[in-house]
Design an enzyme around this catalytic site. Structure first.
Site, PDB file in Angstrom:
ATOM      1  N   LYS A  52      41.140   7.405  77.307  1.00 17.10           N
ATOM      2  CA  LYS A  52      41.688   7.659  78.644  1.00 17.10           C
ATOM      3  C   LYS A  52      41.436   6.449  79.547  1.00 17.10           C
ATOM      4  O   LYS A  52      42.315   6.020  80.293  1.00 17.10           O
ATOM      5  CB  LYS A  52      41.083   8.947  79.222  1.00 17.10           C
ATOM      6  CG  LYS A  52      41.625  10.184  78.515  1.00 17.10           C
ATOM      7  CD  LYS A  52      40.879  11.467  78.798  1.00 17.10           C
ATOM      8  CE  LYS A  52      41.436  12.572  77.893  1.00 17.10           C
ATOM      9  NZ  LYS A  52      40.733  13.838  77.991  1.00 17.10           N
ATOM     10  N   GLN A  96      35.704  16.009  81.005  1.00 23.09           N
ATOM     11  CA  GLN A  96      36.002  16.148  79.582  1.00 23.09           C
ATOM     12  C   GLN A  96      35.393  17.443  79.044  1.00 23.09           C
ATOM     13  O   GLN A  96      34.206  17.694  79.206  1.00 23.09           O
ATOM     14  CB  GLN A  96      35.451  14.925  78.818  1.00 23.09           C
ATOM     15  CG  GLN A  96      35.798  14.901  77.349  1.00 23.09           C
ATOM     16  CD  GLN A  96      37.306  14.803  77.095  1.00 23.09           C
ATOM     17  OE1 GLN A  96      38.008  14.024  77.720  1.00 23.09           O
ATOM     18  NE2 GLN A  96      37.809  15.615  76.169  1.00 23.09           N
ATOM     19  N   ASP A 119      44.281  17.250  84.953  1.00 24.00           N
ATOM     20  CA  ASP A 119      44.380  17.961  83.666  1.00 24.00           C
ATOM     21  C   ASP A 119      45.294  19.191  83.785  1.00 24.00           C
ATOM     22  O   ASP A 119      45.721  19.746  82.778  1.00 24.00           O
ATOM     23  CB  ASP A 119      42.987  18.421  83.211  1.00 24.00           C
ATOM     24  CG  ASP A 119      42.444  17.590  82.049  1.00 24.00           C
ATOM     25  OD1 ASP A 119      43.269  16.956  81.347  1.00 24.00           O
ATOM     26  OD2 ASP A 119      41.224  17.591  81.836  1.00 24.00           O
TER      27      ASP A 119
END
Ligand code: NDP
Length: 281
Positions: A52, A96, A119
């Site tokens: 990422k 995460q 997200d």
């Protein structure tokens, strides 16, 4: 022979488009920054987080990295998120998953400001998707829509079966396919006759986390098969939920694992980071 839907060039195309947008914003004096938080050092998470960060670098946006120890308390994590929510120089916040078991993931997701929820997991983002309002869309399902569209696969009017109903893949996938005017069925572990359902699909999307479970007897001749699964087979090799060798000869198009859906997830995360500028306006 089925068409192999290769996620690598498609994700690169998206990243190159985003790179141009980032450069144009920079010229207007607008910079974009993603904050990435990892708790503990799960090796798979470290790989995802590094990819990422590399993605941000590639398109020319900033990333801030928070690597917190495994024993970080829930309150410490929540207070970092609140601090990042307030910071004007941070556009997106990504925590995460999975988190260590002493931290409540739901609480963490709900603490992220929905305007920075790149997200797309916050209930407000999911609700907006459900009623067709603007907001962040979960990256993997959004990436699958891009894979289909950019491969010239028509979605409107098609029978789409989604196998799996998780909050991060199956459910948002169903909402997106509905938005694209497919006729959508969602099947799961309690579905009575899975094969009978999956065999109806013109587009079959599989996200169950069961290595190579889907063989050709689950697939209608000529169907498009999208394999979301990322698993290890008996030889510790990466494989999907679909038995690629068995299914490829009977379908019209199929994604490989690795190299199909996987690269799209990061591309769409970067897309969401760029989108955050509009959402925050
Ligand atoms: P979850 O474990 O959260 O959900 C799995 C879903 O599959 C559940 O809805 C479950 O049903 C259903 N299921 C499980 N076994 C069966 C079965 N035998 N028959 C029918 N349905 C079944 O998984 P995720 O959605 O998070 O992930 C699915 C897969 O996708 C994993 O391999 C994961 O690693 C991968 N993944 C890949 C990503 C990428 O970027 N390519 C991103 C995210 C995930 P029920 O609800 O009834 O329990």
């Amino acid at each position: 022979m089925a068409k192999i839907i290769d996620g690598k060039p498609i994700s690169l195309q998206i990243k190159d488009e985003l790179k141009e947008k980032a450069a144009a914003l920079k010229e207007q004096g607008i910079s974009v920054t993603l904050a990435v938080i990892q708790v503990g050092n799960n090796p798979a998470s470290t790989v995802y987080v590094n990819n990422k960060k590399k993605g941000c670098e590639y398109i020319g946006i900033g990333s801030l990295s928070y690597e917190l120890p495994e024993e970080t308390s829930e309150e410490e994590l929540l207070s970092l998120i609140r601090e990042l929510n307030e910071r004007k120089d941070v556009n997106g916040i990504l925590v995460q998953l999975p988190l260590p078991s002493h931290i409540d993931e739901d609480k963490v997701i709900k603490t992220i400001d929905p305007k920075k929820d790149v997200d797309g997991f916050h209930p407000q983002s999911v609700g907006a998707l459900c009623i067709g309002q603007p907001g962040f869309v979960s990256c993997t399902p959004a990436g699958i829509i891009q894979l289909l569209k950019r491969s010239g696969i028509e979605i409107a009017g098609k029978e789409c079966v989604i196998l799996g109903r998780s909050n991060i893949v199956g459910k948002p996938m169903a909402l997106l396919m509905l938005r694209e005017n497919a006729t959508v069925t969602v099947a799961h572990s309690r579905t009575k006759d899975i094969k009978e359902v999956t065999k109806r699909a013109d587009i079959l999307i599989v996200a169950i986390g069961k290595p190579k479970m889907i063989t050709r007897d689950y697939v209608k001749d000529g169907a498009v098969v999208i394999d979301v699964g990322i698993n290890r087979d008996e030889n510790n090799k990466l494989c999907g939920d679909v038995d690629f060798q068995d299914v490829e000869p009977v379908c019209s198009a199929i994604t490989p694992v690795p190299g199909g859906v996987g690269p799209m997830t990061i591309a769409m995360l970067l897309h969401n980071c760029m989108e955050s500028v509009n959402i925050q306006k």
